[in-house]
Scaffold this active site. Structure first.
Site, PDB file in Angstrom:
ATOM      1  N   ASN A  12       0.878  -1.174   0.000  1.00 27.77           N
ATOM      2  CA  ASN A  12       0.000   0.000   0.000  1.00 27.77           C
ATOM      3  C   ASN A  12       0.913   1.222   0.000  1.00 27.77           C
ATOM      4  OD1 ASN A  12      -1.694   2.127   0.604  1.00 27.77           O
ATOM      5  ND2 ASN A  12      -2.733   1.101   2.298  1.00 27.77           N
ATOM      6  N   ARG A  95      -2.495  -1.934  -3.567  1.00 29.72           N
ATOM      7  CA  ARG A  95      -3.623  -1.008  -3.479  1.00 29.72           C
ATOM      8  C   ARG A  95      -3.417   0.061  -4.557  1.00 29.72           C
ATOM      9  NH1 ARG A  95      -4.640   3.951   0.689  1.00 29.72           N
ATOM     10  NH2 ARG A  95      -6.746   4.442   0.016  1.00 29.72           N
ATOM     11  N   HIS A 184     -11.549   4.394  -0.902  1.00 34.55           N
ATOM     12  CA  HIS A 184     -11.575   3.527   0.287  1.00 34.55           C
ATOM     13  C   HIS A 184     -12.521   2.348   0.083  1.00 34.55           C
ATOM     14  CE1 HIS A 184     -10.602   7.352   2.834  1.00 34.55           C
ATOM     15  NE2 HIS A 184      -9.472   6.679   2.637  1.00 34.55           N
ATOM     16  N   HIS A 212     -15.599   5.469   7.351  1.00 38.91           N
ATOM     17  CA  HIS A 212     -14.151   5.158   7.360  1.00 38.91           C
ATOM     18  C   HIS A 212     -13.426   6.447   7.716  1.00 38.91           C
ATOM     19  CE1 HIS A 212     -10.328   3.321   5.744  1.00 38.91           C
ATOM     20  NE2 HIS A 212     -10.037   4.614   5.700  1.00 38.91           N
ATOM     21  N   LEU A 213     -12.921   6.528   8.955  1.00 39.16           N
ATOM     22  CA  LEU A 213     -12.311   7.766   9.442  1.00 39.16           C
ATOM     23  C   LEU A 213     -10.841   7.544   9.757  1.00 39.16           C
ATOM     24  CD1 LEU A 213     -15.211   8.741  11.939  1.00 39.16           C
ATOM     25  CD2 LEU A 213     -15.070   9.190   9.477  1.00 39.16           C
ATOM     26  N   ASN A 215      -6.810   9.030   8.080  1.00 39.24           N
ATOM     27  CA  ASN A 215      -6.309  10.342   7.670  1.00 39.24           C
ATOM     28  C   ASN A 215      -7.201  10.900   6.578  1.00 39.24           C
ATOM     29  OD1 ASN A 215      -4.098  11.607   8.938  1.00 39.24           O
ATOM     30  ND2 ASN A 215      -2.892   9.790   8.471  1.00 39.24           N
ATOM     31  N   ARG A 245      -7.549  17.512   4.575  1.00 37.93           N
ATOM     32  CA  ARG A 245      -8.387  17.912   3.426  1.00 37.93           C
ATOM     33  C   ARG A 245      -9.698  18.535   3.901  1.00 37.93           C
ATOM     34  NH1 ARG A 245      -8.064  11.970   0.939  1.00 37.93           N
ATOM     35  NH2 ARG A 245      -5.959  11.660   1.731  1.00 37.93           N
ATOM     36  N   ASP A 286      -3.993  14.966  14.221  1.00 40.13           N
ATOM     37  CA  ASP A 286      -4.135  13.716  14.978  1.00 40.13           C
ATOM     38  C   ASP A 286      -5.235  13.897  16.033  1.00 40.13           C
ATOM     39  OD1 ASP A 286      -3.801  11.562  16.863  1.00 40.13           O
ATOM     40  OD2 ASP A 286      -1.889  11.174  15.862  1.00 40.13           O
ATOM     41  N   MET A 287      -6.267  13.051  15.963  1.00 38.53           N
ATOM     42  CA  MET A 287      -7.421  13.188  16.860  1.00 38.53           C
ATOM     43  C   MET A 287      -7.015  13.032  18.330  1.00 38.53           C
ATOM     44  SD  MET A 287     -10.469  14.144  16.697  1.00 38.53           S
ATOM     45  CE  MET A 287     -11.062  14.058  15.013  1.00 38.53           C
ATOM     46  N   GLY A 334      -8.512   4.479  11.796  1.00 38.92           N
ATOM     47  CA  GLY A 334      -7.839   5.002  12.999  1.00 38.92           C
ATOM     48  C   GLY A 334      -8.718   5.808  13.940  1.00 38.92           C
ATOM     49  N   VAL A 335      -9.442   6.789  13.412  1.00 36.36           N
ATOM     50  CA  VAL A 335     -10.310   7.615  14.263  1.00 36.36           C
ATOM     51  C   VAL A 335     -11.582   6.839  14.629  1.00 36.36           C
ATOM     52  CG1 VAL A 335     -11.670   9.749  14.373  1.00 36.36           C
ATOM     53  CG2 VAL A 335      -9.420   9.758  13.251  1.00 36.36           C
ATOM     54  N   GLU A 388      -7.751  -3.464   5.294  1.00 32.65           N
ATOM     55  CA  GLU A 388      -7.618  -3.319   3.847  1.00 32.65           C
ATOM     56  C   GLU A 388      -6.581  -4.288   3.292  1.00 32.65           C
ATOM     57  OE1 GLU A 388      -7.312   0.920   4.870  1.00 32.65           O
ATOM     58  OE2 GLU A 388      -7.986   1.310   2.827  1.00 32.65           O
TER      59      GLU A 388
HETATM   60  N1  LIG Z   1      -6.271   6.157  20.068  1.00 35.70           N
HETATM   61  C1  LIG Z   1      -6.669   7.040  19.142  1.00 35.70           C
HETATM   62  N2  LIG Z   1      -7.557   7.998  19.461  1.00 35.70           N
HETATM   63  C2  LIG Z   1      -7.967   8.892  18.554  1.00 35.70           C
HETATM   64  N3  LIG Z   1      -7.541   8.918  17.286  1.00 35.70           N
HETATM   65  C3  LIG Z   1      -6.657   7.991  16.901  1.00 35.70           C
HETATM   66  C4  LIG Z   1      -6.171   7.013  17.807  1.00 35.70           C
HETATM   67  N4  LIG Z   1      -5.302   6.219  17.127  1.00 35.70           N
HETATM   68  C5  LIG Z   1      -5.240   6.697  15.862  1.00 35.70           C
HETATM   69  N5  LIG Z   1      -6.046   7.769  15.725  1.00 35.70           N
HETATM   70  C6  LIG Z   1      -6.274   8.571  14.533  1.00 35.70           C
HETATM   71  O1  LIG Z   1      -6.198   7.758  13.373  1.00 35.70           O
HETATM   72  C7  LIG Z   1      -5.537   8.485  12.333  1.00 35.70           C
HETATM   73  C8  LIG Z   1      -4.876   7.524  11.362  1.00 35.70           C
HETATM   74  O2  LIG Z   1      -5.842   6.589  10.907  1.00 35.70           O
HETATM   75  P1  LIG Z   1      -5.442   5.438   9.870  1.00 35.70           P
HETATM   76  O3  LIG Z   1      -6.679   4.684   9.567  1.00 35.70           O
HETATM   77  O4  LIG Z   1      -4.273   4.690  10.383  1.00 35.70           O
HETATM   78  O5  LIG Z   1      -5.035   6.366   8.659  1.00 35.70           O
HETATM   79  P2  LIG Z   1      -4.398   6.102   7.248  1.00 35.70           P
HETATM   80  O6  LIG Z   1      -4.456   4.621   6.985  1.00 35.70           O
HETATM   81  O7  LIG Z   1      -5.280   6.919   6.344  1.00 35.70           O
HETATM   82  O8  LIG Z   1      -3.005   6.634   7.338  1.00 35.70           O
HETATM   83  C9  LIG Z   1      -4.546   9.376  13.069  1.00 35.70           C
HETATM   84  O9  LIG Z   1      -4.297  10.546  12.357  1.00 35.70           O
HETATM   85  C10 LIG Z   1      -5.253   9.672  14.368  1.00 35.70           C
HETATM   86  O10 LIG Z   1      -5.952  10.893  14.241  1.00 35.70           O
HETATM   87  C1  LIG Z   2      -8.217   7.672  -0.985  1.00 35.15           C
HETATM   88  C2  LIG Z   2      -7.654   8.152   0.297  1.00 35.15           C
HETATM   89  O1  LIG Z   2      -8.069   9.165   0.824  1.00 35.15           O
HETATM   90  O2  LIG Z   2      -6.718   7.389   0.836  1.00 35.15           O
HETATM   91  P1  LIG Z   2      -5.928   7.671   2.204  1.00 35.15           P
HETATM   92  O3  LIG Z   2      -6.946   7.695   3.299  1.00 35.15           O
HETATM   93  O4  LIG Z   2      -4.990   6.492   2.287  1.00 35.15           O
HETATM   94  O5  LIG Z   2      -5.233   8.992   2.028  1.00 35.15           O
HETATM   95 MG   LIG Z   3      -5.712   3.284   6.325  1.00 37.23          MG
END
Ligand SMILES: Nc1ncnc2c1ncn2[C@@H]1O[C@H](COP(=O)(O)OP(=O)(O)O)[C@@H](O)[C@H]1O
Ligand SMILES: CC(=O)OP(=O)(O)O
Ligand SMILES: [Mg+2]
Length: 402
Positions: A12, A95, A184, A212-213, A215, A245, A286-287, A334-335, A388
């Site tokens: 990915n 991906r 996603h 799906h929350l 980044n 974004r 970062d939440m 993540g969130v 994923e």
């Molecule tokens: N324990 C937590 N509490 C709140 N938010 C979290 C926690 N762990 C991760 N996150 C949030 O999840 C986000 C990353 O999500 P993730 O699904 O890993 O993103 P991506 O795959 O798009 O990089 C971080 O920016 C952060 O805001």
């Molecule tokens: C499509 C997309 O937003 O992907 P990512 O969350 O990995 O940035």
């Molecule tokens: Mg992800």
């Protein structure tokens, strides 16, 4: 008896990171996982975790670009005995973020497929170039094993035209492939299926709103296993408020910034994709950090959180109307998986819709799929962790298996 190859490596490649996982598909176990981050920046590092082994962090290898990152990842895998030319490797799954309208299924990568992914770069400038580098480097490292592209857009190709079209001049839209694609999709597909399992029902019988929350963030309305609407559009910029974004804005903001602030189109692109969302509103994306700042009474963090969760609530309401009947709302990534405060705020005031969370269930940490709504609620609210990489591995393995 010869053993069929049963291992799948998943790559990915993001704009500044590469995530990889190696699976044994006989039991879907993870043999290794890794992450290379801040590629091309100071502080670039690789973190590699073998199954049951010690996590290794490398900052001593040069990681100037994605090619170097993938080579370094291949070296770490080889150090554990997982060589990329291992005959047990059945496929490498990639991906790929934008597959346009052409790719509705996982696809074995050929020169022609690469050319089409390249042609889609203008509509996914942050993502497709990185995906292509991953593909090309993997092909150099092992030209013999089948490489499979799994597209973020594929799950959304079932959207009806009235959800996928923008109300703009049809000739212009068609000439430039301007329409809503959604992203996603691998996660929305996996999570909607897992939510049906959690409900103990067939996916064909349930309507789910998936949030799906990560980044990047997106919502989708899934009816009987088919996506009928999603919040991202031509690019992953539309929809929810994200880490960096803006999500939905009046498109005239762009003309205004161009005419009044003298910004170029490229500058506005960077503004909306990288300097907006949570980071633009309060300086943090970062939440966890935002939550910490809110507890200290930080006004900017509180407003950013309010805007983020208000937008979520609007999409829940919209997709409730789209689906007519909602069996479950699933929070993921993540969130969505970790931030109980976001989940609570997103559904606050929706009790009239049958949507409510139980405070104790919502705030009790857990790892697997679980309900956070009370027993009596007519709409189940759940946390359903996404995977994923496993979904990409499964789709790639199914495609190449005899
Ligand atoms: N324990 C937590 N509490 C709140 N938010 C979290 C926690 N762990 C991760 N996150 C949030 O999840 C986000 C990353 O999500 P993730 O699904 O890993 O993103 P991506 O795959 O798009 O990089 C971080 O920016 C952060 O805001
Ligand atoms: C499509 C997309 O937003 O992907 P990512 O969350 O990995 O940035
Ligand atoms: Mg992800």
């Amino acid at each position: 008896m010869t053993e069929h190859p049963s291992r799948v490596l998943v790559l990915n490649s993001g704009s500044s990171s590469v995530k990889y996982q190696l699976f044994d598909m006989t039991d879907q176990s993870r043999l290794a996982a890794g992450l290379v981050e801040r590629i091309g920046e100071a502080g670039a590092r690789l973190v590699h975790t073998p199954a049951g082994g010690e996590r290794r962090e490398r900052t001593d290898v040069p990681l100037p670009d994605h090619t170097a990152a993938l080579r370094a990842a291949a070296d770490e895998l080889a150090a554990d005995g997982h060589r990329l030319d291992d005959p047990r490797l059945a496929a490498i799954g990639h991906r790929v973020v934008h597959g346009g309208l052409r790719f509705t299924e996982p696809t074995v990568i050929t020169d022609e497929v690469i050319a089409e992914i390249e042609r889609l770069v203008p509509v996914a400038p942050l993502h497709n170039p990185a995906n292509l580098t991953g593909i090309r480097t993997a092909l150099e490292l092992n030209p013999r094993v089948p490489q499979v592209a799994v597209f973020d857009t594929a799950f959304h190709t079932t959207m009806p035209e009235y959800a996928a079209r923008y109300a703009i001049d049809t000739a212009t839209a068609d000439a430039h492939r301007v329409r809503r694609y959604g992203f996603h999709g691998t996660s929305h597909a996996y999570v909607s299926r897992r939510t049906a399992e959690l409900l103990g029902k067939d996916v064909a019988d349930v309507n789910v709103i998936v949030l799906h929350l990560g980044n990047g963030a997106s919502a989708s309305a899934v009816a009987g296993g088919r996506c009928v609407d999603t919040s991202m559009g031509l690019t992953p910029l539309e929809g929810l408020v994200m880490g960096t974004r803006s999500g939905d804005i009046d498109p005239a903001v762009i003309f205004h910034l161009s005419r009044v602030a003298g910004m170029s189109v490229d500058e506005i692109d960077v503004l909306l994709n990288k300097r907006s969302g949570l980071v633009g509103l309060c300086g943090d994306n970062d939440m966890r950090e935002i939550t910490r700042r809110m507890a200290e009474g930080d006004a900017a963090a509180r407003l950013a959180f309010a805007i983020y969760t208000y937008r979520l609530k609007k999409y829940i309401g919209a997709y409730y109307a789209v689906l007519g009947r909602v069996d479950a709302i699933a929070f993921t990534a993540g969130v969505g998986e970790n931030a109980a405060n976001v989940r609570a705020a997103a559904v606050e005031g929706l009790v009239g819709f049958g949507v409510v969370v139980d405070e104790k269930r919502n705030t009790t940490p857990g790892s697997g799929p679980r309900f956070i709504s009370p027993q009596y609620a007519s709409v189940a609210v759940a946390v359903v962790p996404t995977d994923e990489e496993l979904e990409i591995a499964s789709q790639a393995f199914t495609l190449v298996s005899p």
